[in-house]
Write a protein that holds these residues in place. Structure first.
Motif, PDB file in Angstrom:
ATOM      1  N   VAL A 168       0.853  -1.182   0.000  1.00 28.04           N
ATOM      2  CA  VAL A 168       0.000   0.000   0.000  1.00 28.04           C
ATOM      3  C   VAL A 168       0.895   1.240   0.000  1.00 28.04           C
ATOM      4  N   ASN A 169       0.530   2.211  -0.776  1.00 29.15           N
ATOM      5  CA  ASN A 169       1.275   3.454  -0.879  1.00 29.15           C
ATOM      6  C   ASN A 169       1.171   4.220   0.442  1.00 29.15           C
ATOM      7  N   PRO A 170       2.282   4.407   1.173  1.00 35.17           N
ATOM      8  CA  PRO A 170       2.214   5.121   2.451  1.00 35.17           C
ATOM      9  C   PRO A 170       1.814   6.589   2.294  1.00 35.17           C
ATOM     10  N   GLU A 171       1.962   7.127   1.087  1.00 31.43           N
ATOM     11  CA  GLU A 171       1.577   8.514   0.844  1.00 31.43           C
ATOM     12  C   GLU A 171       0.057   8.706   0.804  1.00 31.43           C
ATOM     13  N   LEU A 172      -0.689   7.596   0.944  1.00 34.15           N
ATOM     14  CA  LEU A 172      -2.151   7.703   1.035  1.00 34.15           C
ATOM     15  C   LEU A 172      -2.571   8.406   2.323  1.00 34.15           C
ATOM     16  N   ASP A 221      -8.454   3.889  -6.911  1.00 35.27           N
ATOM     17  CA  ASP A 221      -7.315   4.799  -7.014  1.00 35.27           C
ATOM     18  C   ASP A 221      -6.075   4.009  -7.420  1.00 35.27           C
ATOM     19  N   PRO A 222      -5.545   4.219  -8.630  1.00 33.83           N
ATOM     20  CA  PRO A 222      -4.391   3.438  -9.083  1.00 33.83           C
ATOM     21  C   PRO A 222      -3.125   3.711  -8.261  1.00 33.83           C
ATOM     22  N   GLU A 223      -3.076   4.824  -7.545  1.00 36.29           N
ATOM     23  CA  GLU A 223      -1.912   5.143  -6.724  1.00 36.29           C
ATOM     24  C   GLU A 223      -1.956   4.486  -5.343  1.00 36.29           C
ATOM     25  N   ALA A 224      -3.090   3.910  -4.983  1.00 33.68           N
ATOM     26  CA  ALA A 224      -3.261   3.366  -3.633  1.00 33.68           C
ATOM     27  C   ALA A 224      -2.452   2.090  -3.393  1.00 33.68           C
ATOM     28  N   GLY A 225      -2.373   1.237  -4.386  1.00 34.08           N
ATOM     29  CA  GLY A 225      -1.680  -0.038  -4.190  1.00 34.08           C
ATOM     30  C   GLY A 225      -2.504  -1.048  -3.411  1.00 34.08           C
ATOM     31  N   VAL A 261      -8.124   9.078   4.368  1.00 34.16           N
ATOM     32  CA  VAL A 261      -7.239   8.019   4.860  1.00 34.16           C
ATOM     33  C   VAL A 261      -6.467   8.623   6.028  1.00 34.16           C
ATOM     34  N   THR A 262      -6.710   8.105   7.223  1.00 29.81           N
ATOM     35  CA  THR A 262      -6.110   8.715   8.411  1.00 29.81           C
ATOM     36  C   THR A 262      -4.815   8.037   8.858  1.00 29.81           C
ATOM     37  N   ARG A 263      -4.608   6.795   8.416  1.00 27.89           N
ATOM     38  CA  ARG A 263      -3.383   6.106   8.839  1.00 27.89           C
ATOM     39  C   ARG A 263      -3.058   4.972   7.879  1.00 27.89           C
ATOM     40  N   VAL A 264      -1.790   4.837   7.570  1.00 30.85           N
ATOM     41  CA  VAL A 264      -1.282   3.699   6.797  1.00 30.85           C
ATOM     42  C   VAL A 264      -0.061   3.192   7.544  1.00 30.85           C
ATOM     43  N   ARG A 265      -0.075   1.909   7.858  1.00 31.91           N
ATOM     44  CA  ARG A 265       1.096   1.341   8.546  1.00 31.91           C
ATOM     45  C   ARG A 265       1.281  -0.113   8.151  1.00 31.91           C
ATOM     46  N   SER A 266       2.510  -0.583   8.300  1.00 31.32           N
ATOM     47  CA  SER A 266       2.837  -1.983   8.028  1.00 31.32           C
ATOM     48  C   SER A 266       2.901  -2.714   9.352  1.00 31.32           C
ATOM     49  N   LEU A 267       2.410  -3.948   9.339  1.00 31.28           N
ATOM     50  CA  LEU A 267       2.375  -4.751  10.556  1.00 31.28           C
ATOM     51  C   LEU A 267       2.451  -6.220  10.180  1.00 31.28           C
ATOM     52  N   GLY A 268       3.534  -6.866  10.553  1.00 33.83           N
ATOM     53  CA  GLY A 268       3.666  -8.304  10.315  1.00 33.83           C
ATOM     54  C   GLY A 268       3.572  -8.710   8.861  1.00 33.83           C
ATOM     55  N   GLY A 269       4.114  -7.921   7.968  1.00 39.14           N
ATOM     56  CA  GLY A 269       4.079  -8.252   6.549  1.00 39.14           C
ATOM     57  C   GLY A 269       2.802  -7.838   5.849  1.00 39.14           C
ATOM     58  N   ASN A 270       1.868  -7.265   6.585  1.00 40.44           N
ATOM     59  CA  ASN A 270       0.618  -6.769   6.011  1.00 40.44           C
ATOM     60  C   ASN A 270       0.571  -5.256   6.169  1.00 40.44           C
ATOM     61  N   ASP A 271      -0.323  -4.630   5.441  1.00 38.37           N
ATOM     62  CA  ASP A 271      -0.533  -3.197   5.588  1.00 38.37           C
ATOM     63  C   ASP A 271      -1.907  -2.971   6.192  1.00 38.37           C
ATOM     64  N   MET A 272      -1.995  -1.955   7.044  1.00 38.19           N
ATOM     65  CA  MET A 272      -3.270  -1.574   7.639  1.00 38.19           C
ATOM     66  C   MET A 272      -3.590  -0.152   7.198  1.00 38.19           C
ATOM     67  N   VAL A 273      -4.793   0.018   6.689  1.00 39.47           N
ATOM     68  CA  VAL A 273      -5.255   1.320   6.213  1.00 39.47           C
ATOM     69  C   VAL A 273      -6.481   1.690   7.040  1.00 39.47           C
ATOM     70  N   THR A 274      -6.386   2.819   7.737  1.00 40.55           N
ATOM     71  CA  THR A 274      -7.514   3.304   8.531  1.00 40.55           C
ATOM     72  C   THR A 274      -8.128   4.490   7.807  1.00 40.55           C
ATOM     73  N   CYS A 275      -9.443   4.448   7.676  1.00 38.56           N
ATOM     74  CA  CYS A 275     -10.179   5.481   6.943  1.00 38.56           C
ATOM     75  C   CYS A 275     -11.311   6.022   7.807  1.00 38.56           C
ATOM     76  N   GLU A 276     -11.572   7.306   7.653  1.00 42.45           N
ATOM     77  CA  GLU A 276     -12.740   7.917   8.278  1.00 42.45           C
ATOM     78  C   GLU A 276     -13.620   8.470   7.170  1.00 42.45           C
ATOM     79  N   THR A 277     -14.892   8.139   7.240  1.00 43.63           N
ATOM     80  CA  THR A 277     -15.864   8.662   6.295  1.00 43.63           C
ATOM     81  C   THR A 277     -16.829   9.547   7.055  1.00 43.63           C
ATOM     82  N   GLU A 278     -16.837  10.828   6.700  1.00 39.50           N
ATOM     83  CA  GLU A 278     -17.761  11.790   7.293  1.00 39.50           C
ATOM     84  C   GLU A 278     -19.023  11.808   6.443  1.00 39.50           C
ATOM     85  N   VAL A 279     -20.151  11.576   7.079  1.00 38.85           N
ATOM     86  CA  VAL A 279     -21.436  11.579   6.385  1.00 38.85           C
ATOM     87  C   VAL A 279     -22.216  12.802   6.852  1.00 38.85           C
TER      88      VAL A 279
END
Length: 149
Positions: free
Chosen positions: A3-7, A74-78, A109-127
């Motif tokens: 995952v692109n960390p620049e997300l 998003d093609p830049e997301a990975g 996208v509020t957070r992107v991090r790597s953990l144990g060989g996987n990536d975690m992407v945290t997102c907030e959606t404001e409605v």
């Protein structure tokens, strides 16, 4: 591809307005076994002070899905859909969603991090509603599996 960390910090454009239909609320309520009369019966909802049936607390996932599509496209997301597991979901509501609401959602996208060989992407959606007032924030974590060795 990781995952692109620049997300992190990226905000996507607001979705097109979503008109909450009475039958959609009822269908969702039945699907999640939310049997409270305010989810199904207009008169019960009105007696409780609502204009129409109210959606179960997890209904915002329907609107949040529209924002996830922006992220996944998003093609830049990975991010590859086939490698995603939904890790966590939370909702913080200002008010219930009511049939007849016209809602717009915007994902950050509020957070992107790597953990144990996987990536975690945290997102907030404001409605927000048609007046721009906050209705609910949906926060989710997606686990994106690393590539097999």
């Amino acid at each position: 591809m990781p995952v692109n960390p620049e997300l992190q910090g990226r905000q996507y454009p607001p979705t097109e307005p979503y008109l909450v239909g009475r039958e959609k609320v009822r269908e969702f309520a039945r699907a999640v076994q939310a049997t409270h009369p305010e989810h199904l019966d207009v008169e019960a909802a009105r007696a409780a002070g609502h204009a129409d049936v109210i959606a179960p607390p997890t209904f915002p996932i329907v609107i949040q899905q529209l924002t996830w599509n922006q992220l996944l496209d998003d093609p830049e997301a990975g991010i590859v859909l086939e490698r995603i597991v939904h890790g966590d979901q939370r909702f913080t509501a200002t008010r219930p969603i009511v049939a007849g609401d016209e809602l717009t959602a915007q994902l950050t996208v509020t957070r992107v991090r790597s953990l144990g060989g996987n990536d975690m992407v945290t997102c907030e959606t404001e409605v927000t509603d048609a007046s721009g007032a906050h209705v609910v924030t949906a926060t989710s974590s997606l686990v994106v599996a690393g590539e097999a060795a």
